[in-house]
Design a protein around this motif. Sequence first.
Motif, short mmCIF file in Angstrom:
data_model
loop_
_atom_site.label_atom_id
_atom_site.label_comp_id
_atom_site.label_asym_id
_atom_site.label_seq_id
_atom_site.Cartn_x
_atom_site.Cartn_y
_atom_site.Cartn_z
N GLY A 66 9.71 7.14 -2.82
CA GLY A 66 10.92 5.99 -1.98
C GLY A 66 9.98 4.72 -2.15
O GLY A 66 8.41 4.51 -2.37
N ASP A 67 10.47 3.67 -2.34
CA ASP A 67 9.83 2.04 -1.98
C ASP A 67 10.44 2.27 -0.72
O ASP A 67 11.07 1.85 0.06
N VAL A 68 8.51 1.46 -0.32
CA VAL A 68 8.38 2.02 1.52
C VAL A 68 8.56 0.29 1.81
O VAL A 68 8.35 0.01 3.31
N THR A 69 9.00 -0.77 0.67
CA THR A 69 9.39 -1.85 1.36
C THR A 69 11.33 -1.73 1.79
O THR A 69 11.72 -2.73 2.67
N VAL B 63 4.51 8.99 1.35
CA VAL B 63 6.54 8.27 0.15
C VAL B 63 5.15 7.69 -0.37
O VAL B 63 4.22 6.64 -0.09
N GLU B 64 5.76 7.55 -2.06
CA GLU B 64 5.32 7.14 -2.84
C GLU B 64 6.36 6.64 -3.58
O GLU B 64 7.50 7.36 -4.40
N ARG B 65 6.30 5.37 -4.92
CA ARG B 65 7.44 4.69 -6.03
C ARG B 65 7.01 5.32 -7.21
O ARG B 65 7.96 5.49 -8.10
N SER B 66 5.27 5.61 -7.29
CA SER B 66 5.36 5.34 -8.86
C SER B 66 6.22 6.27 -10.09
O SER B 66 5.37 7.88 -9.12
N TYR C 118 -1.39 -0.91 -12.32
CA TYR C 118 -1.33 -2.08 -11.76
C TYR C 118 -0.62 -2.16 -10.52
O TYR C 118 -1.46 -2.95 -9.90
N ASP C 119 0.53 -1.33 -10.20
CA ASP C 119 1.08 -1.94 -8.90
C ASP C 119 0.48 -1.16 -7.84
O ASP C 119 1.36 -1.26 -6.58
N ALA C 120 -0.92 -0.24 -8.60
CA ALA C 120 -1.84 0.14 -6.88
C ALA C 120 -2.54 -1.03 -6.51
O ALA C 120 -2.65 -0.64 -5.77
N VAL C 121 -2.39 -1.70 -7.20
CA VAL C 121 -3.95 -2.84 -6.53
C VAL C 121 -3.47 -3.62 -6.40
O VAL C 121 -3.84 -4.72 -5.77
N CYS D 240 -1.64 3.67 5.77
CA CYS D 240 -1.07 2.91 4.46
C CYS D 240 -1.61 2.14 4.13
O CYS D 240 -2.74 1.16 4.80
N ASN D 241 -2.10 3.20 2.66
CA ASN D 241 -3.15 2.35 2.19
C ASN D 241 -2.15 1.65 0.54
O ASN D 241 -2.37 2.26 -0.64
N PRO D 242 -2.09 -0.05 1.28
CA PRO D 242 -0.94 -0.19 0.16
C PRO D 242 -1.87 -1.28 -0.85
O PRO D 242 -2.74 -1.54 -1.04
N LEU E 147 2.07 5.85 4.13
CA LEU E 147 2.58 5.06 3.35
C LEU E 147 2.26 4.69 2.65
O LEU E 147 0.90 4.60 2.40
N CYS E 148 2.89 4.47 0.35
CA CYS E 148 2.40 4.10 -0.41
C CYS E 148 1.49 5.77 -0.34
O CYS E 148 -0.37 4.60 -0.69
N SER E 149 1.59 6.70 -0.65
CA SER E 149 0.49 7.57 -0.57
C SER E 149 -0.37 7.81 -1.61
O SER E 149 -1.53 8.36 -1.82
N GLY E 150 -0.04 7.81 -2.95
CA GLY E 150 -1.03 7.73 -4.20
C GLY E 150 -1.29 9.08 -4.69
O GLY E 150 -0.05 10.16 -4.47
N SER E 151 -1.93 9.35 -4.40
CA SER E 151 -3.02 10.93 -5.08
C SER E 151 -2.09 11.82 -3.66
O SER E 151 -2.40 13.11 -3.92
C1 LIG Z 1 -3.96 1.22 -3.44
S1 LIG Z 1 -3.01 2.69 -4.02
C2 LIG Z 1 -3.96 3.78 -1.89
C3 LIG Z 1 -3.22 5.74 -2.59
C4 LIG Z 1 -3.51 5.94 -1.20
N1 LIG Z 1 -3.33 5.91 -0.27
C5 LIG Z 1 -5.22 6.40 -1.55
O1 LIG Z 1 -5.54 5.42 -0.77
O2 LIG Z 1 -5.87 6.88 -2.11
C6 LIG Z 1 -1.04 2.13 -3.44
C7 LIG Z 1 -0.45 3.07 -4.19
O3 LIG Z 1 1.06 2.16 -3.10
C8 LIG Z 1 1.58 2.54 -4.28
N2 LIG Z 1 3.45 1.84 -4.04
C9 LIG Z 1 2.77 0.29 -4.55
N3 LIG Z 1 4.11 -0.73 -3.71
C10 LIG Z 1 4.68 0.53 -3.26
C11 LIG Z 1 6.16 0.69 -2.92
N4 LIG Z 1 6.56 -0.30 -2.63
N5 LIG Z 1 6.26 1.32 -2.47
C12 LIG Z 1 5.71 3.11 -2.70
N6 LIG Z 1 4.44 3.27 -3.35
C13 LIG Z 1 4.40 1.87 -3.48
C14 LIG Z 1 1.46 2.96 -5.02
O4 LIG Z 1 1.82 3.19 -6.90
C15 LIG Z 1 -0.04 2.80 -5.13
O5 LIG Z 1 0.06 4.58 -5.51
#
Ligand SMILES: C[S@@+](CC[C@H](N)C(=O)[O-])C[C@H]1O[C@@H](n2cnc3c(N)ncnc32)[C@H](O)[C@@H]1O
Length: 290
Positions: free
Chosen positions: A165-168, A135-138, A206-209, A185-187, A112-116
């Motif tokens: 998708g949105d993990v929430t 799963v990634e939203r951005s 911003y939404d990744a941090v 998950c690394n949210p 969940l929150c997969s980013g790259s």
């Molecule tokens: C801290 S980054 C981690 C990315 C990757 N898992 C890593 O470890 O490098 C958080 C990721 O969660 C995504 N994200 C934030 N809120 C989200 C949501 N509600 N649903 C899905 N993805 C979300 C962000 O766009 C970002 O890519």
Amino acid sequence: MQAVARATNFLSRVGMPSPRVDAEILASHVLGVPRGRLALIDGFTADQLAEFDALVARRAAGEPVQHLVGSAGFRYLELAVGPGVFVPRPETELLAGWGVTLITPGTTVVDLCSGSGAIALAVANEVPGTRVYAVERSAAALPWLRRNAEARAAAGDTPIHVIEGDVTDLAVLADLDGTVDAVLCNPPYVPSGVAVPADVADHDPYDAVFAGADGLAVIRPVIARAAALLRPGGVFGVEHDDSHGAAVPALLRADGRFTDIEDHRDLAGRPRYATAVRARGVASEHRGER
Ligand SMILES: C[S@@+](CC[C@H](N)C(=O)[O-])C[C@H]1O[C@@H](n2cnc3c(N)ncnc32)[C@H](O)[C@@H]1O
């Protein structure tokens, strides 16, 4: 090499935290050789030196070194990164490694929150034959995730499923509810008022941090989502802020559907990720979930 020593001094003077590593990564990028072989190279050509100096100047201005070279190392992988996607961090390799030791071929894993795609692709690389969903939203991060997923599949790793998708959202991957063997998950988890280094503030999305005033705005629903996705006995691991070493385990206990709740430290000794096992004999319906 003289140019690398000079760049190291310059990056150190402007306050970069890892000046020698940065200078060496940029030099090996320009020269097209692994960092470990830099000592064997005589020097730059004039064109290479101009390219190197330009990259060092951009690094001094705060651009992440991974953006400058277009990739970031994560466990055994080199992943494409750039503007719009979070640069995977070394500390997350610990969470991915924890998952890899427990995940077996043929099982189902959700990142969940997969980013790259760092965690999902590391699992697919290290545990072949796993069904991995990322799963990634951005909208800005998804092209990086898809690009990395395609590159790893082309390199022979088990293909992963990329889900926008949105993990929430309880509907995301709802068809897998009760069947998943591992959720990682690394949210985003930094409280919104906290100051972060300039390269994070200026270059990580911003939404990744950030995740709300207490930094737990994504972790809270992710815990509920993981509890619903996992089969009894399935495992969950979630990275968190170093100030949340008590708060995240407390949220897992409060959910009531997890056992074996533990918190883990990173190599610097800071609380970094929490893990738990989906309890057997506790219904998925809980605290407003379906
Ligand atoms: C801290 S980054 C981690 C990315 C990757 N898992 C890593 O470890 O490098 C958080 C990721 O969660 C995504 N994200 C934030 N809120 C989200 C949501 N509600 N649903 C899905 N993805 C979300 C962000 O766009 C970002 O890519």
